[in-house]
Design an enzyme around this catalytic site. Structure first.
Site, PDB file in Angstrom:
ATOM      1  N   GLU A   1     -54.573  27.057  -4.829  1.00 29.88           N
ATOM      2  CA  GLU A   1     -53.050  27.626  -5.074  1.00 29.88           C
ATOM      3  C   GLU A   1     -51.827  26.525  -4.164  1.00 29.88           C
ATOM      4  OE1 GLU A   1     -54.973  28.552  -2.638  1.00 29.88           O
ATOM      5  OE2 GLU A   1     -54.876  29.617  -0.762  1.00 29.88           O
TER       6      GLU A   1
ATOM      7  N   ASP B   1     -62.448  24.929   8.064  1.00 31.74           N
ATOM      8  CA  ASP B   1     -63.549  24.252   7.653  1.00 31.74           C
ATOM      9  C   ASP B   1     -65.045  24.897   7.759  1.00 31.74           C
ATOM     10  OD1 ASP B   1     -61.445  23.058   6.272  1.00 31.74           O
ATOM     11  OD2 ASP B   1     -61.402  21.742   6.390  1.00 31.74           O
TER      12      ASP B   1
ATOM     13  N   TYR C   1     -63.887  36.344   1.574  1.00 30.26           N
ATOM     14  CA  TYR C   1     -63.159  36.567   0.195  1.00 30.26           C
ATOM     15  C   TYR C   1     -63.879  38.263  -0.176  1.00 30.26           C
ATOM     16  CZ  TYR C   1     -61.749  32.145  -0.433  1.00 30.26           C
ATOM     17  OH  TYR C   1     -61.003  30.527  -0.618  1.00 30.26           O
TER      18      TYR C   1
ATOM     19  N   GLU D   1     -57.434  35.631   1.463  1.00 29.83           N
ATOM     20  CA  GLU D   1     -58.507  35.326   0.485  1.00 29.83           C
ATOM     21  C   GLU D   1     -58.876  37.167   0.103  1.00 29.83           C
ATOM     22  OE1 GLU D   1     -58.375  33.691  -1.123  1.00 29.83           O
ATOM     23  OE2 GLU D   1     -58.710  31.847   0.277  1.00 29.83           O
TER      24      GLU D   1
ATOM     25  N   HIS E   1     -56.627  34.471  -9.918  1.00 29.72           N
ATOM     26  CA  HIS E   1     -56.887  34.034  -8.427  1.00 29.72           C
ATOM     27  C   HIS E   1     -55.641  32.990  -7.770  1.00 29.72           C
ATOM     28  CE1 HIS E   1     -59.248  33.805  -4.694  1.00 29.72           C
ATOM     29  NE2 HIS E   1     -58.732  33.215  -4.410  1.00 29.72           N
ATOM     30  N   GLU E   2     -55.568  32.159  -8.350  1.00 28.28           N
ATOM     31  CA  GLU E   2     -54.388  30.913  -8.080  1.00 28.28           C
ATOM     32  C   GLU E   2     -53.561  31.362  -8.036  1.00 28.28           C
ATOM     33  OE1 GLU E   2     -55.349  29.462  -6.053  1.00 28.28           O
ATOM     34  OE2 GLU E   2     -57.822  28.988  -6.941  1.00 28.28           O
TER      35      GLU E   2
ATOM     36  N   HIS F   1     -52.518  34.117  -5.575  1.00 27.43           N
ATOM     37  CA  HIS F   1     -51.609  33.515  -3.747  1.00 27.43           C
ATOM     38  C   HIS F   1     -51.073  33.342  -3.833  1.00 27.43           C
ATOM     39  CE1 HIS F   1     -55.783  32.927  -1.548  1.00 27.43           C
ATOM     40  NE2 HIS F   1     -56.157  32.234  -2.758  1.00 27.43           N
TER      41      HIS F   1
HETATM   42  C1  LIG Z   1     -54.235  31.501   6.384  1.00 27.49           C
HETATM   43  O1  LIG Z   1     -54.913  31.515   5.443  1.00 27.49           O
HETATM   44  C2  LIG Z   1     -54.687  30.364   4.681  1.00 27.49           C
HETATM   45  C3  LIG Z   1     -55.733  30.379   4.088  1.00 27.49           C
HETATM   46  O2  LIG Z   1     -55.524  31.120   2.877  1.00 27.49           O
HETATM   47  C4  LIG Z   1     -55.505  29.118   5.524  1.00 27.49           C
HETATM   48  O3  LIG Z   1     -55.024  28.446   5.067  1.00 27.49           O
HETATM   49  C5  LIG Z   1     -55.085  29.551   6.974  1.00 27.49           C
HETATM   50  O4  LIG Z   1     -55.259  28.485   7.856  1.00 27.49           O
HETATM   51  C6  LIG Z   1     -55.034  30.356   7.159  1.00 27.49           C
HETATM   52  N1  LIG Z   1     -54.259  30.899   8.724  1.00 27.49           N
HETATM   53  C7  LIG Z   1     -54.961  31.088   9.772  1.00 27.49           C
HETATM   54  C8  LIG Z   1     -53.711  31.453  11.207  1.00 27.49           C
HETATM   55  O5  LIG Z   1     -55.103  31.891   9.936  1.00 27.49           O
HETATM   56 ZN   LIG Z   2     -58.154  32.114  -3.175  1.00 28.94          ZN
END
Ligand SMILES: *[C@@H]1O[C@H](CO)[C@@H](O)[C@H](O)[C@H]1NC(C)=O
Ligand SMILES: [Zn+2]
Ligand SMILES: *[C@@H]1O[C@H](CO)[C@@H](O)[C@H](O)[C@H]1NC(C)=O
Length: 601
Positions: A263, A369, A377, A310, A287-288, A291
């Site tokens: 997004e 990751d 989600y 999400e 979805h995008e 966002h």
């Molecule tokens: C918040 O959500 C985004 C994805 O939408 C993610 O990339 C980011 O790390 C999140 N931030 C935290 C601090 O959780």
């Molecule tokens: Zn998403």
């Protein structure tokens, strides 16, 4: 005070308000070189600026002509902590800090593709993917979603290429072999939404504010596939309030892009696997688009509150699809999301006690990751749907959603902020909210404490057809004809296959018949192909191994790579070929995907 375990930056003391990028993209060296001016503003008196970095070659930090002292410390999981001595800065005061640098060889946000790996094989291609914490590999920054900044950029690329960013284009000028593009992003964004793409790209207009960009040979099919973008954007505005980003463009990336879509503001990145020819995967665009509000305007303050991005986005995506194609469609997708995405993830990918199955996760010492899954989600959107049903009025819940997004726009928030506002908005529904088990939903691992109610009409038809395959004898399946399946929408076909997969593995005879009757690998819809491969791999049907390996070679989405590689690696007969294929594919795979699959192996 915000604690973000994924960032070393001292953003509670000082924040970056704006970044000015001046970049040269070098396809020979596969690097970006140049400078960034960080406009910082102190929240409290301080003398230092602590930034995140990853494999950067830093020449120096400067204030005007003055060179500043800095130290770089390694942090294996996250990259580097960069501490810059910036001199005394009082609370409220600001400063411009210049950094000269180039990206490292293994910049995890970037994929430089040789021309052979593009669709048209004409010119090389570059694209970035900064989510979750890869922005630090292209600029020293505060790589936490709790910090939002505006940015401007001047980028020069070889003149054969077009450069786009997650920003508004301010024109370009050609200077012989190089062309310089200017961009501005006047809405404050977290670093993970910084994005760049450069390649041989052509543009096709969809509406006054929407266009699609793609390699010349696919731009027409992309324009056809995404023709409903403006309609979706209008519906989203109806639900969520005005669209603040100016343009909404899409760019179709090469197949190694690891996600369905990303997004990036003003310019959503999408995988070419969405080009099914029949608009059947357009929900990814909904979805995008969603966002643009949930995530990009109202952002989770740390990755631990990722569900605020999400979960809300999936909920809003299905609201958009429901308004456009009917409430039954929304119910269908939500139920499929619960049954086929959430439950298998909790039971198979993790287990009922695994901490990653909590809605609010604890990411200390964990790479975001790695914790990535469908839980934020689908558990998140199921929670919102459950609350909506307890409130008992879709209209009032939609009104809440809009007010919530308006109240918190341009901010980064935590789950407590959301909950406090929910309680304030529904002050008249105290007993109803009192009956909702927030603690279990938010903080406990495993299956949610309550299942939302779903209209099962559309799913029933799918279950019926699946039963014909799972519950009849081997010889009876030979008389199943393709017409009932072929009349179904692609999403329903996928559901039929999911129902088949969740039953006991099919016999070899039934697998052959299923494949022959529906010609599943000939489907133009990747989800159908993928659902079939999952059935055949689960049943350990050796004949399917070459097709599965071809699929993971053609399509680089992690959604497909992760489960297929996992199942192939753990299947004794398939493992050697899968390992060999992975090693062979590695040079053309995205760095994020390589890292994820390596850990699976
Ligand atoms: C918040 O959500 C985004 C994805 O939408 C993610 O990339 C980011 O790390 C999140 N931030 C935290 C601090 O959780
Ligand atoms: Zn998403
Ligand atoms: C960013 O660029 C725009 C125009 O391109 C300009 O108006 C604006 O002042 C710039 N912002 C900063 C903070 O330099």
């Amino acid at each position: 005070m915000i604690v973000d375990p994924s960032s070393a930056a001292n953003f509670n003391e000082i924040k970056i308000a704006h970044i000015d990028l001046n970049w040269d993209v070098d396809f020979t060296k596969k690097q970006i070189a140049g400078s960034a001016v960080l406009k910082v503003k102190a929240n409290q008196k301080t003398r230092k600026l602590v930034l995140d970095g990853k494999a950067l070659n830093i020449q120096g930090f400067f204030e005007g002509d003055k060179s500043l002292d800095f130290v770089v410390e390694k942090n294996d999981l996250y990259g580097e902590k960069i501490t810059v001595q910036i001199g005394d800065l009082d609370a409220g005061a600001d400063k411009d800090i210049l950094v000269r640098y180039s990206t490292g060889e293994s910049a995890s946000a970037l994929q430089f593709l040789d021309r052979e790996l593009t669709k048209d094989k004409h010119e090389p291609f570059l694209f970035s993917q900064c989510q979750s914490i890869h922005a630090r590999s292209i600029v020293p920054c505060m790589d936490s979603p709790s910090v939002k900044q505006t940015y401007n950029a001047t980028v020069s690329v070889p003149s054969e290429l077009t450069c786009l960013m997650s920003a508004i284009s301010e024109g370009s000028s050609v200077d012989g072999p190089k062309t310089t593009y200017k961009f501005k992003q006047p809405v404050p964004i977290p670093a993970y939404l910084l994005a760049i793409v450069a390649g041989r790209l052509e543009k096709k207009k969809i509406s006054d504010r929407c266009a699609v960009w793609a390699e010349p040979s696919v731009v027409d099919s992309a324009a056809y596939e995404f023709a409903d973008t403006e309609k979706m954007l209008k519906t989203a505005e109806d639900l969520a309030g005005p669209y603040v980003w100016g343009r909404y463009d899409l760019v179709v990336l090469p197949p190694s892009f690891p996600f369905g879509g990303m997004e990036n503001p003003c310019l959503t990145f999408v995988t070419p696997t969405l080009l099914a020819g029949d608009r059947s995967l357009a929900n990814v665009i909904a979805h995008e688009i969603a966002h643009s509000w949930t995530g990009n305007l109202v952002t989770n303050a740390t990755w631990e509150h990722f569900w605020l991005n999400e979960g809300f986005t999936v909920f809003l995506e299905r609201k958009i699809m429901g308004r456009l194609y009917g409430e039954q469609q929304r119910q269908f997708s939500a139920l499929v999301g619960y049954e086929d995405n959430l439950l298998p993830c909790i039971h198979d990918q993790f287990d009922c006690h695994h901490p990653y199955t909590k809605l609010i996760t604890d990411l200390k010492g964990v790479d975001p990751d790695d914790s990535y899954s469908v839980v934020p989600y689908e558990k998140g959107s199921a929670f919102l749907m459950y609350i909506e049903q307890q409130i008992g009025s879709n209209e009032r819940f939609e009104e809440f959603l809009k007010q919530y997004l308006t109240k918190f726009k341009y901010q980064s928030i935590t789950t407590d902020d959301w909950k406090a506002y929910l309680e304030q908005f529904f002050a008249d529904k105290k007993p109803v909210l009192g009956n909702i088990d927030f603690d279990t939903w938010l903080k406990t691992a495993g299956v949610p404490p309550n299942k939302p109610k779903y209209d099962e009409t559309l799913v029933e038809a799918c279950r019926g057809l699946a039963k014909k395959w799972t519950d009849s004898t081997d010889s009876a399946v030979d008389s199943i004809t393709p017409d009932e399946f072929q009349k179904m929408a692609a999403a329903a076909q996928v559901k039929v296959l999911q129902c088949i997969r969740s039953a006991d593995p099919l016999s070899m005879h039934k697998l052959e018949a299923l494949d022959r009757t529906y010609s599943l690998l000939a489907s133009k819809n990747c989800e159908v192909q993928f659902a079939w491969l999952q059935i055949a791999v689960k049943a350990k049907w050796a004949a399917v191994i070459p097709s599965a390996l071809q699929f993971v070679t053609n399509y680089g989405r992690l959604k497909y790579l992760r489960p297929l590689y996992r199942n192939l690696f753990s299947w004794k007969e398939a493992r050697p070929a899968a390992v060999a294929k992975f090693v062979e594919n590695m040079p053309s795979m995205h760095p994020i995907s390589v890292q994820v699959i390596k850990r699976l192996m």
